[in-house]
Design a protein around this motif. Sequence first.
Motif, mmCIF file in Angstrom:
data_model
loop_
_atom_site.group_PDB
_atom_site.id
_atom_site.type_symbol
_atom_site.label_atom_id
_atom_site.label_comp_id
_atom_site.label_asym_id
_atom_site.label_seq_id
_atom_site.Cartn_x
_atom_site.Cartn_y
_atom_site.Cartn_z
ATOM 1 N N PRO A 295 0.679 -1.349 0.070
ATOM 2 C CA PRO A 295 -0.109 -0.031 0.122
ATOM 3 C C PRO A 295 1.008 0.933 -0.362
ATOM 4 C CG PRO A 295 -1.011 -2.007 1.612
ATOM 5 C CD PRO A 295 0.404 -2.586 0.916
ATOM 6 N N ALA A 296 2.209 1.646 0.824
ATOM 7 C CA ALA A 296 2.659 2.170 0.116
ATOM 8 C C ALA A 296 3.703 2.652 -0.508
ATOM 9 C CB ALA A 296 4.047 2.282 1.452
ATOM 10 N N VAL A 297 3.578 1.628 -1.135
ATOM 11 C CA VAL A 297 4.347 2.381 -2.863
ATOM 12 C C VAL A 297 3.232 2.566 -3.933
ATOM 13 C CG1 VAL A 297 5.728 0.467 -4.766
ATOM 14 C CG2 VAL A 297 6.047 0.161 -2.310
ATOM 15 N N HIS A 298 1.842 2.138 -4.074
ATOM 16 C CA HIS A 298 0.501 2.248 -4.371
ATOM 17 C C HIS A 298 0.970 3.741 -4.026
ATOM 18 C CE1 HIS A 298 -3.464 3.120 -5.604
ATOM 19 N NE2 HIS A 298 -2.685 1.953 -6.829
ATOM 20 N N ALA A 299 0.853 3.767 -3.064
ATOM 21 C CA ALA A 299 0.153 5.824 -2.319
ATOM 22 C C ALA A 299 1.489 6.672 -3.262
ATOM 23 C CB ALA A 299 0.325 5.347 -0.968
ATOM 24 N N ALA A 300 2.206 6.277 -3.380
ATOM 25 C CA ALA A 300 3.469 6.987 -3.650
ATOM 26 C C ALA A 300 3.691 7.020 -5.330
ATOM 27 C CB ALA A 300 5.411 6.564 -3.760
ATOM 28 N N ILE A 301 3.339 5.984 -5.639
ATOM 29 C CA ILE A 301 3.355 5.869 -7.401
ATOM 30 C C ILE A 301 1.800 6.665 -7.578
ATOM 31 C CG2 ILE A 301 2.197 4.523 -9.299
ATOM 32 C CD1 ILE A 301 3.928 1.850 -8.336
ATOM 33 N N GLU A 302 0.736 6.840 -6.692
ATOM 34 C CA GLU A 302 -0.207 7.505 -7.200
ATOM 35 C C GLU A 302 -0.308 9.035 -6.880
ATOM 36 O OE1 GLU A 302 -3.382 5.542 -4.143
ATOM 37 O OE2 GLU A 302 -4.507 5.335 -6.470
#
Length: 67
Positions: A16-23
Amino acid sequence: MAKAPAKKAFALRLDPAVHAAIERLAADELRSANAQIEMLLREALERRGIRVKTSPQPQRGRPARED
């Protein structure tokens, strides 16, 4: 009008942290998260010496008249 080549769809599980950074990065660069992931993958492949050709983009707008 010619159809655009289909994109390959598959499930991708991300922290989830990687996805948030990508978003966040995608929003900063006015891209979708999907387009951002594709761009990051292309950059990573290029750094490893692997060139991936870009597929032709579909033509936009009204087709030309045939008079």
